[in-house]
Design a protein around this motif. Structure first.
Motif, PDB file in Angstrom:
ATOM      1  N   ASN A 186       2.075 -24.394  13.675  1.00  0.00           N
ATOM      2  CA  ASN A 186       3.384 -25.037  13.608  1.00  0.00           C
ATOM      3  C   ASN A 186       4.401 -24.141  12.917  1.00  0.00           C
ATOM      4  O   ASN A 186       5.529 -24.004  13.378  1.00  0.00           O
ATOM      5  N   PHE A 231       5.370 -21.268  15.206  1.00  0.00           N
ATOM      6  CA  PHE A 231       6.243 -21.724  16.288  1.00  0.00           C
ATOM      7  C   PHE A 231       7.658 -21.976  15.762  1.00  0.00           C
ATOM      8  O   PHE A 231       8.641 -21.563  16.374  1.00  0.00           O
ATOM      9  N   ASP A 261       5.945 -18.393  21.308  1.00  0.00           N
ATOM     10  CA  ASP A 261       6.776 -19.242  22.177  1.00  0.00           C
ATOM     11  C   ASP A 261       6.056 -20.555  22.487  1.00  0.00           C
ATOM     12  O   ASP A 261       4.897 -20.760  22.102  1.00  0.00           O
ATOM     13  N   ALA A 262       6.728 -21.447  23.189  1.00  0.00           N
ATOM     14  CA  ALA A 262       6.204 -22.796  23.438  1.00  0.00           C
ATOM     15  C   ALA A 262       4.913 -22.772  24.247  1.00  0.00           C
ATOM     16  O   ALA A 262       3.971 -23.524  23.943  1.00  0.00           O
ATOM     17  N   ASP A 263       4.837 -21.919  25.281  1.00  0.00           N
ATOM     18  CA  ASP A 263       3.621 -21.866  26.091  1.00  0.00           C
ATOM     19  C   ASP A 263       2.429 -21.361  25.285  1.00  0.00           C
ATOM     20  O   ASP A 263       1.331 -21.912  25.374  1.00  0.00           O
ATOM     21  N   ARG A 276       1.293 -24.137  22.823  1.00  0.00           N
ATOM     22  CA  ARG A 276       0.474 -25.178  23.468  1.00  0.00           C
ATOM     23  C   ARG A 276      -0.921 -24.656  23.806  1.00  0.00           C
ATOM     24  O   ARG A 276      -1.928 -25.343  23.608  1.00  0.00           O
TER      25      ARG A 276
END
Length: 122
Positions: A31, A34, A40-42, A45
């Motif tokens: 967290n 990020f 990055d977001a990808d 996840r």
């Protein structure tokens, strides 16, 4: 090849089970990375999916690979981690305790000096 040191638990004990505390700690690191824009977001996840699917520490190597390292020190208690910005002057700390100690030391020194003076005058 992993950039993690051999002393890393993910490399030194890869068959050890993943604890809930380890998952929580890595979740916090992911967290923070990020939010800081380090991943990055990808990627975020994907790493979270691997984190919660992992059963053994060795499976977490792709999760921790490339994350900013954990600090290896504690912040000294004298360092104020308040809301100030770098270069700002912080509020002065209360000096009552230091003043009381200083007054006590000066008072004791005065009493000793007076006692010596009376001894030398006799």
């Amino acid at each position: 090849m992993s950039e993690l040191p051999i002393s890393s638990p993910y490399r030194s004990t890869p068959d050890a089970p993943v604890s809930d505390a380890e998952r929580d700690q890595l979740n916090g690191r992911l967290n923070a990375a990020f939010e800081a824009g380090s991943i990055d977001a990808d990627d975020f996840r994907s790493r979270l999916d691997r984190l919660f699917a992992a059963q053994r520490l060795g499976e977490l190597v792709p999760v921790v690979q490339g994350l900013p390292p954990l600090p290896t020190y504690d912040t000294p208690s004298i360092v104020d981690v308040g809301t100030g910005q770098p270069g700002e002057v912080s509020e002065a700390r209360p000096a009552e305790r230091i003043a009381l100690i200083l007054i006590a030391v000066v008072g004791v020194m005065f009493l000793i000096a007076m006692m010596l003076l009376f001894i030398l005058m006799d």
